[in-house]
Design an enzyme around this catalytic site. Structure first.
Site, PDB file in Angstrom:
ATOM      1  CD  GLU A   1      -3.137  -0.913   2.128  1.00 28.50           C
ATOM      2  OE1 GLU A   1      -2.953  -0.166   3.119  1.00 28.50           O
ATOM      3  OE2 GLU A   1      -4.203  -1.524   1.937  1.00 28.50           O
TER       4      GLU A   1
ATOM      5  CG  ASN B   1      -3.646  -4.803   0.272  1.00 23.49           C
ATOM      6  OD1 ASN B   1      -3.339  -5.900  -0.170  1.00 23.49           O
ATOM      7  ND2 ASN B   1      -2.846  -4.117   1.071  1.00 23.49           N
TER       8      ASN B   1
ATOM      9  CE1 TYR C   1     -11.642   0.707   7.014  1.00 20.58           C
ATOM     10  CE2 TYR C   1     -10.325  -0.785   5.693  1.00 20.58           C
ATOM     11  CZ  TYR C   1     -10.642  -0.229   6.920  1.00 20.58           C
ATOM     12  OH  TYR C   1      -9.943  -0.611   8.041  1.00 20.58           O
TER      13      TYR C   1
ATOM     14  CD1 TRP D   1      -6.612  -6.568   7.693  1.00 23.55           C
ATOM     15  CD2 TRP D   1      -4.751  -7.534   6.905  1.00 23.55           C
ATOM     16  NE1 TRP D   1      -5.557  -6.020   8.348  1.00 23.55           N
ATOM     17  CE2 TRP D   1      -4.410  -6.596   7.894  1.00 23.55           C
ATOM     18  CE3 TRP D   1      -3.749  -8.279   6.294  1.00 23.55           C
ATOM     19  CZ2 TRP D   1      -3.078  -6.378   8.265  1.00 23.55           C
ATOM     20  CZ3 TRP D   1      -2.441  -8.046   6.663  1.00 23.55           C
ATOM     21  CH2 TRP D   1      -2.114  -7.101   7.630  1.00 23.55           C
TER      22      TRP D   1
ATOM     23  CE  LYS E   1     -10.578  -3.973   8.169  1.00 25.54           C
ATOM     24  NZ  LYS E   1      -9.932  -3.048   9.107  1.00 25.54           N
TER      25      LYS E   1
END
Length: 755
Positions: free
Chosen positions: A382, A436, A442, A516, A537
């Site tokens: 990321e 990801n 989100y 994740w 999570k």
């Protein structure tokens, strides 16, 4: 011969920067290793944790050296995040990077005989040149993997090359068996020394042997009828190298290795030993509840066994080098491992930071080259959160080239942040790639995951594509009949993973996927869902005591052992005339019984959904899948407990409504404008923070849409401050109501920028 002495017992520790002691500090705290000073505050939800430079001390006897010129090394298995080692008041080594082995030759610092004072200053303070700079997990401080003393003769296998084992083994299948190419690295050798090589099978029987001078030239040994290492049959050979001076053995090293081949095809997926093997598994962080990352070997193995029980065949070991104990477990249990360095989230263009990245990558590869479980080296995660630059791309190209030079036998990979463009310079740097994605948490909808992967696959048919992270929070307190995104309920998490498991099962060309996360883990900066200090999570709780319902949907897909699981056991008090009962099973049919009476029998694939009427009081529910059964007790109540619903779920909905009321007369259908000198959604949070008024509006918007706290000094500010508001909106997707971004921009463009 080599003598390895464990130094984990009877240390002294002080949690302040006391400085180097002149003598053994009797008044410091007694601790044993592994140890972390953030075991509690790194997870307890107070919003911060102690990041400082603190001191460890211990005495040790100088090992007796039977041969003149012997050497003594201090071996630190990991120290988070920077460490300086002193012996008898003098510095032996300084090391940057919190996750790898490092050693120091302390021979000349030791007393000729008798006692020595070993002191280690350990720091988890922020340092601009050390990765990770900022990330979504706690950077635990301490000597959390242990310390050894190693005594060797003057001529010995190398202990100083990036913490490596001094032996490098490359097994390759060939006609009739396997060829083992072995390299060893001898320090201070001469023509009097030879190396004797032997290979033993899993039963300890010698199956190969060779001898050659003690130089750097590789030796090749053929093993007939060699067995392959695989996920279901992780067969290990033990390779030993014995350093010999005429009839006397001086030093010995060994490695457990496996013979296997692997490859990735963009249209078909991952192959192990020529067999198509879609990699389906989890990511793992290394901490536990109120232990931080100071885990024992037994706890590392327990984690691996829990993942094996799930039926996973791959583990992404995020976001740093893990313990040698866990790699041992992966080799022995048969996991395909993605190993990576903490080049994550925040890019620092400084040359020293890049050199630290290179150093940590060298340590990761060199220390773990012999591992049959590791098939992929990850170079970053990321990293585009803070934007892209030419230097960032160059550093990735250089890092990838370094890995290929160190290890041409394995594949390189990268974990892209979700908003990384489908087209761009970050693609085709590594051998394979992953994204990801958190569609359905989100931002966006869970149903967006499959089409996004399909589209990328269509645009880039020549790129092997994986899903390196996906997931959502699941807190076992929250329940209800109508699960929804961002309610943090165990039921929504299970529904999310139902969809994801099916989506992945239908796309074997996705070379790997990693949930994740396997376990909830510490993140001191987080505060959401009513459980602060954690990322929730996980498919299991951080204490490893509870498997959430989502755990069992993967067990149904991935573990062939017959199983059946009733969901909603913690949703134990239910209101209403009827209630839904979900069952996960890998069996073709499931019958459901309520209070001894058969309700229905269904045939389905993995997910069975029943609607039942409960009797007053307690009800016994039984799921019967033939050879396996499961049971739970549900109570029918007038009103479900208030604790089942997170209060802020309703508060956030009300907050969004109030936001639009306050927007009042704004024309939300008008084209967005971006007048010069005024703030807008094009600005980063860091730029907006220069104006308290602009920051207040922006922070409120992020909290309302994504339930994330993004303010200076709070939450994940350091990681997220470089993102623009429109990139937040892109990430949030359908979580952002229609007109919200227009309203946000309209408010910001009224505020003049602060220079």
């Amino acid at each position: 011969m080599r003598n390895v002495i464990n130094l984990n017992q009877n240390w002294k520790f002080i949690q302040k920067d006391a400085g180097l002691p002149a003598s053994f500090p009797e008044d410091w705290q007694n601790v044993d290793l592994p140890h972390s000073w953030n075991a509690v505050d790194g997870q307890d939800g107070n919003g911060k944790y102690d990041r400082g430079t603190y001191w460890y001390a211990k005495t040790f006897e100088t090992p007796k050296q039977p041969l003149k010129g012997g050497r003594v090394f201090v071996e630190v298995l990991a120290a988070g995040q920077q460490a300086t080692v002193y012996v008898n008041g003098k510095e032996a080594v300084y090391h940057e990077g919190g996750y790898s082995i490092f050693r120091a030759d302390v021979t000349d610092l030791c007393n000729a005989q008798g006692e020595n004072l070993l002191v280690i200053a350990c720091s988890n303070e922020y340092k601009d040149s050390v990765y990770p700079q900022s990330a979504d997990f706690t950077f635990y401080g301490g000597l959390y993997r242990g310390v050894n003393l190693i005594s060797v003769p003057d001529t010995h296998f190398d202990l100083e090359y990036y913490g490596g084992p001094g032996i490098k083994v490359t097994p390759r299948p060939c006609e009739g068996g396997a060829e083992f190419e072995i390299e060893t690295y001898v320090k201070n050798g001469d023509e009097n020394f030879t190396v004797l090589y032997s290979i033993a099978d899993a039963d300890g029987k010698e199956v190969g042997y060779a001898c050659r001078p003690a130089d750097d030239t590789a030796v090749k040994i053929f093993v007939p009828d060699a067995e392959l290492w695989s996920i279901d049959h992780p067969y290990l050979y033990t390779v030993k190298a014995l350093l010999q001076r005429r009839n006397e053995a001086y030093d010995e090293v060994s490695a457990c290795v496996g013979v296997r081949t692997f490859s990735c095809d963009p249209q078909e997926g991952f192959f192990l030993n020529g067999v198509l093997t879609p990699l389906r598994g989890v990511s793992r962080h290394q901490d536990r509840l109120y232990k931080g990352n100071a885990l024992t070997r037994e706890e590392h193995y327990e984690d691996a066994q829990l993942i094996k029980e799930l039926g996973a065949n791959t583990i992404r070991l995020a976001h740093y080098q893990h313990s040698q104990d866990f790699y041992d477990a992966c080799d022995e249990l048969g996991f395909i491992v993605w190993a990576e360095i903490p080049f994550i989230s925040v890019f620092n263009a400084d040359l020293d930071a890049h050199q630290n990245c290179i150093s940590q990558m060298k340590e990761l590869v060199i220390q773990n080259y012999n591992r049959p479980s590791i098939c992929f080296w990850g170079i970053s995660n990321e990293i585009l959160i803070g934007g892209i630059s030419e230097k960032l791309v160059e550093n990735h190209v250089e890092l990838n080239a370094l890995v290929k030079e160190l290890d041409p036998t394995r594949l390189t990979t990268i974990a892209h942040v979700s908003m990384t463009p489908v087209e761009g310079p970050m693609h085709k740097i590594t051998d394979v790639e992953s994204y990801n994605h958190y569609f359905g948490w989100y931002g966006g909808r869970t149903e967006d995951n499959g089409p996004w992967m399909d589209n990328f696959h269509k645009v880039h048919p020549d790129i092997c594509l994986g899903l390196s992270e996906y997931g959502c929070e699941g807190i076992i307190t929250y329940h209800g009949p109508n699960p929804a995104c961002k309610d943090y309920s165990e039921e929504y998490q299970a529904l999310y993973h139902e969809h994801m498991a099916k989506m992945l099962d239908e796309r074997p060309w996705i070379w790997s996927s990693h949930v994740w996360n396997m376990f909830d883990f510490g993140c001191a900066a987080r505060n959401e869902g009513g459980v602060a200090g954690r990322n929730n999570k996980g498919l299991m709780t951080i204490d490893r005591k509870t498997k959430k319902d989502a755990y069992y949907i993967y067990k149904a897909y991935w573990n062939s052992e017959p199983m059946v699981h009733l969901c909603g056991k913690r949703y134990a008090q239910r209101a209403g005339e009827t209630t839904e009962v979900r069952v996960y099973s890998n069996q073709p049919a499931v019958a459901l019984y309520v209070n001894g009476e058969k309700v229905e029998e269904q045939s389905a694939d993995k997910v069975f959904v029943f609607t039942v009427a409960l009797a007053e009081g307690q009800n016994i529910i039984v799921a019967d899948a033939g050879c396996v059964k499961d049971t739970m007790t549900l109570e029918k109540v007038e009103k479900e407990p208030e604790i089942y619903v997170l209060p802020e779920v309703n508060e956030r909905a009300q907050g969004v409504a109030n936001w639009f009321k306050l927007a009042g007369d704004l024309d939300l259908k008008a084209p967005m404008e971006f007048p010069e000198g005024m703030y807008s959604i094009h600005d980063t949070m860091e730029e907006l923070a220069k104006s308290p008024e602009a920051l207040e509006i922006a922070a409120k918007a992020v909290k309302l849409t994504m339930n994330m706290t993004v303010r200076p000094g709070e939450g994940m500010w350091d990681m997220m401050k470089a993102m623009t508001l429109d990139s937040y909106g892109e990430m949030a997707g359908s979580l952002v109501p229609e007109g919200f971004m227009e309203s946000l921009n309209a408010q910001l463009i009224k505020i003049k920028k602060v220079d």
